[in-house]
Enzyme design. Structure first.
Site, PDB file in Angstrom:
ATOM      1  N   ARG A  68       2.051  40.555-123.715  1.00 33.79           N
ATOM      2  CA  ARG A  68       0.740  41.176-123.979  1.00 33.79           C
ATOM      3  C   ARG A  68      -0.366  40.315-124.651  1.00 33.79           C
ATOM      4  O   ARG A  68      -1.451  40.547-124.201  1.00 33.79           O
ATOM      5  CB  ARG A  68       0.989  42.429-124.966  1.00 33.79           C
ATOM      6  CG  ARG A  68       2.064  43.293-124.510  1.00 33.79           C
ATOM      7  CD  ARG A  68       1.970  43.838-122.733  1.00 33.79           C
ATOM      8  NE  ARG A  68       3.184  44.742-122.655  1.00 33.79           N
ATOM      9  CZ  ARG A  68       3.648  44.944-121.592  1.00 33.79           C
ATOM     10  NH1 ARG A  68       3.330  44.382-120.456  1.00 33.79           N
ATOM     11  NH2 ARG A  68       4.517  45.699-121.356  1.00 33.79           N
ATOM     12  N   HIS A 179       9.841  52.295-114.165  1.00 36.66           N
ATOM     13  CA  HIS A 179       8.446  52.589-114.401  1.00 36.66           C
ATOM     14  C   HIS A 179       8.124  53.634-112.999  1.00 36.66           C
ATOM     15  O   HIS A 179       7.029  54.304-113.171  1.00 36.66           O
ATOM     16  CB  HIS A 179       7.557  51.438-114.294  1.00 36.66           C
ATOM     17  CG  HIS A 179       7.492  50.556-115.639  1.00 36.66           C
ATOM     18  ND1 HIS A 179       8.404  49.509-115.534  1.00 36.66           N
ATOM     19  CD2 HIS A 179       7.058  50.578-116.855  1.00 36.66           C
ATOM     20  CE1 HIS A 179       8.688  48.912-116.992  1.00 36.66           C
ATOM     21  NE2 HIS A 179       7.457  49.486-117.468  1.00 36.66           N
ATOM     22  N   ASP A 249      12.204  54.853-124.598  1.00 34.75           N
ATOM     23  CA  ASP A 249      11.201  54.352-123.562  1.00 34.75           C
ATOM     24  C   ASP A 249      10.096  55.049-123.399  1.00 34.75           C
ATOM     25  O   ASP A 249      10.081  55.986-123.798  1.00 34.75           O
ATOM     26  CB  ASP A 249      11.976  53.481-122.546  1.00 34.75           C
ATOM     27  CG  ASP A 249      11.159  52.400-121.830  1.00 34.75           C
ATOM     28  OD1 ASP A 249      10.176  52.064-122.136  1.00 34.75           O
ATOM     29  OD2 ASP A 249      11.893  51.804-120.934  1.00 34.75           O
TER      30      ASP A 249
END
Length: 332
Positions: A68, A179, A249
């Site tokens: 990130r 995802h 998660d």
């Protein structure tokens, strides 16, 4: 933060926060990280809303494709697989490089106020699996994953940052990106135990672990690990022997279905201690907050035990460490 966000955090008192950089659809995370001064100020502002100067602020800073904080303000780091390859050629150099990288990454995080990192990845990919894990894994050999996972945990703790092992009890067989869809794994319990779960058993003393949104048909054909009490209690707590803080998660991932509040309740009922929501949607956060209670009992004890593992960083000559790491990795 907006005034509404400040008021919300002050009211609900979350256990912690997680920061992201912008990712395109379908992931949809908001952009929190622009420069060191901005991130440092944001971390201080977040902590002020909960009145806790040590509140955990998490990030995913693995290196490679999951980093990130990156250029121009932060150094790019190699993916985990590079360290595994070095270790399998030269175990001593592989251990040293892994430790130095963990120390240096954690140092950069701590410098801007981030004190928890969602790494190491302890998943063991199999041939043909979806590349969502790929080179984020140290190796296809469990012994390598255990050795370097333990070193990465130690390097973070030595830098005053809490590591989060993931994705327990194993994401390496997933044929889909959680995802976007719910992966289902059909391997037998014996296969899972000797190949997938073993890496987590080998690093089961980590302070925090993050769950996998995956259905293991041999254990619970109906629910993914995050919302399966069978997986949490039988596999994660009993077989793997993980006694630390269990973090779900991201609840906003497409692998889970239903309203956000329902997802949060299901994860907590299954045995997760803390639920994670990552997309920055305040209305979704409000739905979750309306359905859950403050930490208490065993979950609170585990949270306190994890936080107690913060320590002052051990001494390290960072300039020399960077040069030595570059030499070991062939990037000098």
């Amino acid at each position: 933060m907006t005034q509404e966000e400040r008021a919300f955090f002050n009211d609900v008192q979350p256990f912690g926060f997680i920061l992201f950089t912008h990712k395109p659809a379908p992931y949809g995370h908001q952009h929190n990280c622009e420069s060191p001064d901005q991130v440092r100020a944001l971390c201080a502002e977040l902590r002020s809303t909960v009145g806790n100067s040590q509140a955990p602020i998490f990030i995913d800073q693995e290196g490679g494709k999951v980093q990130r904080l990156g250029p121009p303000h932060w150094r790019p780091r190699p993916p985990a697989r590079r360290f595994g390859e070095l270790f399998e050629r030269n175990p001593e150099e592989g251990r040293e490089a892994t430790y130095l990288c963990a120390r240096l990454m954690a140092h950069e995080l701590r410098e801007v106020g981030i004190n928890a990192n969602c790494t190491p990845v302890l998943d063991v990919p199999i041939p043909g699996a979806h590349d969502i894990i790929g080179d984020r894994a140290y190796s296809i050999k469990p012994a390598t994953v255990i050795a370097l996972g333990r070193i990465t945990v130690a390097g973070h703790l030595d830098s005053g940052v809490l590591p989060v092992i993931k994705h327990i009890p194993g994401h390496g067989r997933a044929m889909a990106d959680s995802h976007l869809a719910l992966p289902r794994v059909s391997a037998s319990y014996a296969e899972l135990s000797t190949h997938d779960f073993v890496t987590f058993r080998g690093v089961n003393d980590a302070p925090i672990a993050m769950t996998a949104h995956i259905v293991y048909e041999a254990i619970d054909p109906e629910r993914p690990a995050t919302t399966s009490s069978r997986v949490v209690q039988t596999v994660i707590r009993k077989e793997i022997g993980f006694r630390g803080l269990l973090l779900s998660d991201d609840l906003s991932m497409a692998a889970l279905k239903g309203p956000m509040g329902k997802r949060a309740r299901a994860a907590l009922i299954a045995g997760c201690d803390v639920v994670l929501h990552c997309n920055g949607d305040l209305n979704e956060m409000k739905q979750i907050a309306a359905e859950i209670k403050p930490l208490s009992g065993e979950s609170q004890r585990r949270a306190e035990t994890a936080i107690a593992q913060y320590r002052q960083p051990a001494e390290l000559d960072f300039e020399n460490a960077e040069a030595h790491l570059a030499a070991l990795m062939g990037t000098a």
